[in-house]
Design an enzyme around this catalytic site. Sequence first.
Site: not given
Ligand code: GAR
Length: 209
Positions: A92, A109, A145, A174
């Site tokens: 955060i 997110h 968020d 994503e």
């Molecule tokens: C992703 O799903 C992203 O949306 C989430 O963490 C994952 C990271 O994956 N982000 C959060 O939860 C932020 N609060 P990555 O390291 O493989 O990109």
Amino acid sequence: MKRIVILISGRGSNMEAIVRACAAESWPAQIAAVISNRPGAAGLAFAASHGIATAVVDHKAHASREAFDAELARVIDSYAPDLLVLAGFMRILGNAFTAHYEGRMLNIHPSLLPAFPGLHTHEKALEMGCKFAGATVHFVTAQLDHGPIVAQAAVPVLPGDDADALAARVLAQEHRMYPRAVRWFVEGRLAVDQGRVQQLDDEAQAFSL
Ligand code: GAR
């Protein structure tokens, strides 16, 4: 050339998708650095192997959130970014930090905001019996968020899904959406008006399977 700094905490698959798209599509941008708050973040090795500068600012080495934020901002600013991209960055950030990067910091997110800010988004979506889940790219504000929504991706929740299955379906979207949104920013194709984000070429800001 716009300069992008990416913050990660772990796996870094969204960062990887952005790095690959930036090179493959010849964006008018370069990834100036990838910075992690965790020394062991797997994504650091990918970045280094692609010739990208990496740095670690370990939150555990700082006595307060303010001290961590200040050191993080100092390291980030040494790379003079035009855009700061949070890609699975799990800390955060305080008000001074978010104010410093206002209008030039994006986050992804894993929920359809404003539903389910915070952690365990996929568990919450399943618990609530949601029929759709997804992810949101937004400008970062002081509120966790929250902030002007650049793009959203929706996927169905299927019978028998557990949190891992749902997370994997969302993550695939994503990887499509985040590079697109970052590219829009570096090409100056986003306008924010009264908290709402418009893609200036009328490209779809809604992604789905
Ligand atoms: C992703 O799903 C992203 O949306 C989430 O963490 C994952 C990271 O994956 N982000 C959060 O939860 C932020 N609060 P990555 O390291 O493989 O990109």
